[in-house]
Design a protein around this motif. Structure first.
Motif, PDB file in Angstrom:
ATOM      1  N   SER A 167       0.948  -1.121  -0.026  1.00 32.39           N
ATOM      2  CA  SER A 167       0.091  -0.096   0.097  1.00 32.39           C
ATOM      3  C   SER A 167       0.955   1.173   0.056  1.00 32.39           C
ATOM      4  O   SER A 167       2.286   1.166   0.156  1.00 32.39           O
ATOM      5  CB  SER A 167      -0.778  -0.004   1.224  1.00 32.39           C
ATOM      6  N   ASP A 168       0.125   2.495  -0.095  1.00 31.63           N
ATOM      7  CA  ASP A 168       0.947   3.690  -0.014  1.00 31.63           C
ATOM      8  C   ASP A 168       1.491   3.985   1.290  1.00 31.63           C
ATOM      9  O   ASP A 168       2.345   4.851   1.539  1.00 31.63           O
ATOM     10  CB  ASP A 168      -0.174   4.800  -0.327  1.00 31.63           C
ATOM     11  N   LEU A 169       1.101   3.139   2.526  1.00 32.65           N
ATOM     12  CA  LEU A 169       1.697   3.297   3.815  1.00 32.65           C
ATOM     13  C   LEU A 169       3.355   3.182   3.688  1.00 32.65           C
ATOM     14  O   LEU A 169       4.075   3.761   4.522  1.00 32.65           O
ATOM     15  CB  LEU A 169       0.754   2.467   4.725  1.00 32.65           C
ATOM     16  N   VAL A 170       3.833   2.237   3.128  1.00 29.30           N
ATOM     17  CA  VAL A 170       5.287   1.871   2.825  1.00 29.30           C
ATOM     18  C   VAL A 170       5.924   2.423   1.530  1.00 29.30           C
ATOM     19  O   VAL A 170       5.188   2.302   0.434  1.00 29.30           O
ATOM     20  CB  VAL A 170       5.629   0.276   2.980  1.00 29.30           C
ATOM     21  N   ASN A 171       6.907   3.233   1.749  1.00 34.79           N
ATOM     22  CA  ASN A 171       7.358   3.989   0.715  1.00 34.79           C
ATOM     23  C   ASN A 171       8.761   3.148  -0.080  1.00 34.79           C
ATOM     24  O   ASN A 171       8.655   2.484  -0.660  1.00 34.79           O
ATOM     25  CB  ASN A 171       7.827   5.466   0.863  1.00 34.79           C
ATOM     26  N   GLU A 172       9.826   3.330   0.311  1.00 37.10           N
ATOM     27  CA  GLU A 172      11.036   2.964   0.103  1.00 37.10           C
ATOM     28  C   GLU A 172      11.550   1.790   1.066  1.00 37.10           C
ATOM     29  O   GLU A 172      12.605   1.181   0.810  1.00 37.10           O
ATOM     30  CB  GLU A 172      12.149   4.024  -0.134  1.00 37.10           C
ATOM     31  N   GLU A 173      10.927   1.668   2.165  1.00 39.63           N
ATOM     32  CA  GLU A 173      11.351   0.978   3.098  1.00 39.63           C
ATOM     33  C   GLU A 173      11.428  -0.581   2.655  1.00 39.63           C
ATOM     34  O   GLU A 173      10.320  -1.081   2.002  1.00 39.63           O
ATOM     35  CB  GLU A 173      10.667   1.109   4.495  1.00 39.63           C
ATOM     36  N   LYS A 174      12.209  -1.423   2.969  1.00 43.61           N
ATOM     37  CA  LYS A 174      12.183  -2.960   2.716  1.00 43.61           C
ATOM     38  C   LYS A 174      12.042  -3.866   3.881  1.00 43.61           C
ATOM     39  O   LYS A 174      11.932  -4.856   3.721  1.00 43.61           O
ATOM     40  CB  LYS A 174      13.448  -3.318   1.659  1.00 43.61           C
ATOM     41  N   ASP A 175      12.484  -3.368   5.298  1.00 42.41           N
ATOM     42  CA  ASP A 175      12.535  -4.077   6.184  1.00 42.41           C
ATOM     43  C   ASP A 175      11.141  -3.701   7.405  1.00 42.41           C
ATOM     44  O   ASP A 175      11.569  -2.626   7.839  1.00 42.41           O
ATOM     45  CB  ASP A 175      13.718  -4.177   7.092  1.00 42.41           C
ATOM     46  N   VAL A 176      10.306  -4.475   7.017  1.00 41.21           N
ATOM     47  CA  VAL A 176       9.312  -4.077   7.881  1.00 41.21           C
ATOM     48  C   VAL A 176       8.427  -5.132   8.696  1.00 41.21           C
ATOM     49  O   VAL A 176       8.477  -6.283   8.521  1.00 41.21           O
ATOM     50  CB  VAL A 176       8.132  -3.558   6.792  1.00 41.21           C
ATOM     51  N   LEU A 177       8.104  -4.829   9.763  1.00 43.32           N
ATOM     52  CA  LEU A 177       7.365  -5.623  10.761  1.00 43.32           C
ATOM     53  C   LEU A 177       5.953  -5.159  10.918  1.00 43.32           C
ATOM     54  O   LEU A 177       5.660  -3.987  11.059  1.00 43.32           O
ATOM     55  CB  LEU A 177       8.046  -5.581  12.153  1.00 43.32           C
ATOM     56  N   PHE A 178       4.884  -6.181  10.894  1.00 39.27           N
ATOM     57  CA  PHE A 178       3.679  -5.885  10.991  1.00 39.27           C
ATOM     58  C   PHE A 178       3.114  -6.650  12.350  1.00 39.27           C
ATOM     59  O   PHE A 178       3.413  -7.693  12.195  1.00 39.27           O
ATOM     60  CB  PHE A 178       2.867  -6.215   9.759  1.00 39.27           C
TER      61      PHE A 178
END
Length: 409
Positions: A210-221
């Motif tokens: 979604s639009d919530l994440v831009n360039e970030e690649k390491d994400v925890l949900f």
């Protein structure tokens, strides 16, 4: 009569040249999905095939109304090439998000435009045959009421909580009473290929795309619901672990208590930091004489639901707000461990508890700052989900599409 590409797509018995051609067409569609419109020369280069072969593939897909010729593209010189792209309504993918008390279903086209989505359909998730049959009835009824031809539905992504192996299609927490994979059972019942996924991982993928994440690649949900789930994205890809069971965050033995978790062990994070823990805490407080606006319309204290508590908190109920803060503080201790281990760029807070927004977010951040290393947590962003209930459906549709086209396994 020659079978179409769509008809052959999920046929596991195809071999030889036909198998190769189907895979080349899948790769072509995957290229359009990931990169957008392209010329025949682009496709040939990407698939490492000749221009005549790429032309044949594109023409076959145009004949089946899957790909469209958008005309000439601007060129710096010479003959202008034609540019090609997907026909959005050539294929559709259904996403099913199974929750403890409801089911949400949606359908997207091949370009991930969400076409239709249901309200929460009442449902009681249990590990019984009757519960599975009810789930199938709900999905079949949804499909039957669509105006879209069933032949265009190429896959169904289905989210369910607990231990799910998306590689084999087995679920070990729910509907595990058949020898064959649950995905196969569901595919036969529903008449379309089913891809099974853990709900938190699917929600994580929906948020990531979604639009919530831009360039970030390491994400925890963090899926803050009746239980606690975790979706992990490393370098932009879902992380599954060796056996496909990564993300059992709620079962970290972090507390020294005698509360038995749903997994059968004591002291799990879920016992003091989940939706069901919140409900148990509030009911105990009420039985000990504390007050809440919830009792104005729920005379039977034991019948209070998590949704009742969240509504009360958003209506300034002091007890509900206080306990959500306690849950956030406890959850933050667990998230601090994740911060120290993963050092993520972004932590997305989702699930039903995320509806309380800053009431849960601020105690979490305060606890994370207390229990994690400041050098590690200083550049991690904490964001509340902006997709809400849609994240699981969007993730499920995307996973069904991407696995159908081989974009990721």
């Amino acid at each position: 009569m020659k079978r179409t590409f769509i008809e052959s797509l999920n046929d596991e018995g195809i071999t030889g040249v036909a198998f190769k051609n189907i895979n080349l067409k899948k790769e072509t569609l995957a290229y359009f999905v990931e990169k957008g419109n392209a010329t025949i020369a682009d496709i040939g280069k990407e698939l490492n095939i000749s221009v005549p072969k790429a032309t044949t593939l594109i023409n076959d897909l145009i004949t089946e109304n899957i790909v469209k010729d958008f005309g000439k593209v601007d060129s710096t010189g010479g003959r202008k090439p034609n540019i090609y792209g997907l026909v959005s309504d050539s294929a559709f993918f259904i996403g099913v998000d199974i929750k403890t008390t409801c089911v949400r279903i949606g359908i997207s086209d091949v370009q991930n435009n969400l076409i239709n989505i249901t309200e929460a359909i009442p449902y009681h998730l249990q590990n019984t045959i009757s519960s599975l049959d009810k789930l199938c009835d709900i999905i079949i009824d949804y499909i039957n009421n669509l105006s879209i031809p069933k032949s265009k539905i190429l896959g169904i992504g289905m989210n369910i909580s607990g231990r799910v192996n998306n590689f084999t299609g087995y679920s070990y927490s729910f509907f595990n009473f058949h020898e064959e994979p649950l995905s196969k059972t569901l595919s036969e019942k529903l008449g379309a290929k089913v891809y099974l996924e853990n709900d938190s991982r699917s929600m994580a993928y929906g948020e990531f795309c979604s639009d919530l994440v831009n360039e970030e690649k390491d994400v925890l949900f963090i899926n803050m619901d009746h239980g606690i789930g975790l979706g992990i994205l490393v370098n932009g890809s879902l992380y599954y672990g060796k056996s496909g069971y990564s993300g059992e965050f709620g079962h970290i033995p972090i507390f020294d208590n005698e509360i038995i978790c749903h997994c059968g062990k004591k002291g799990c994070l879920e016992t003091e930091a989940s939706g069901w823990a919140l409900k148990n805490m509030l009911i105990e407080k009420l039985k000990n004489g504390q007050s809440s606006i919830i009792t104005q319309y729920k005379k039977d204290i034991d019948s209070i639901t998590l949704e009742d508590i969240l509504d009360a908190a958003n209506n300034d109920d002091f007890l509900s707000i206080e306990l959500i803060g306690k849950i956030g503080e406890n959850l933050g201790r667990g998230i601090a461990l994740l911060i120290n281990i993963f050092n993520p760029e972004v932590v997305i807070l989702g699930g039903s508890l995320a509806a309380t927004k800053e009431l849960i977010r601020l105690p979490i951040i305060s606890s994370v700052n207390k229990y994690s290393l400041s050098l590690v947590n200083s550049d991690t962003k904490f964001i509340i989900s902006n997709l809400g209930d849609k994240s699981g459906i969007i993730g499920a549709c995307l996973i069904a599409r991407n696995r159908t086209l081989g974009i990721f396994k």
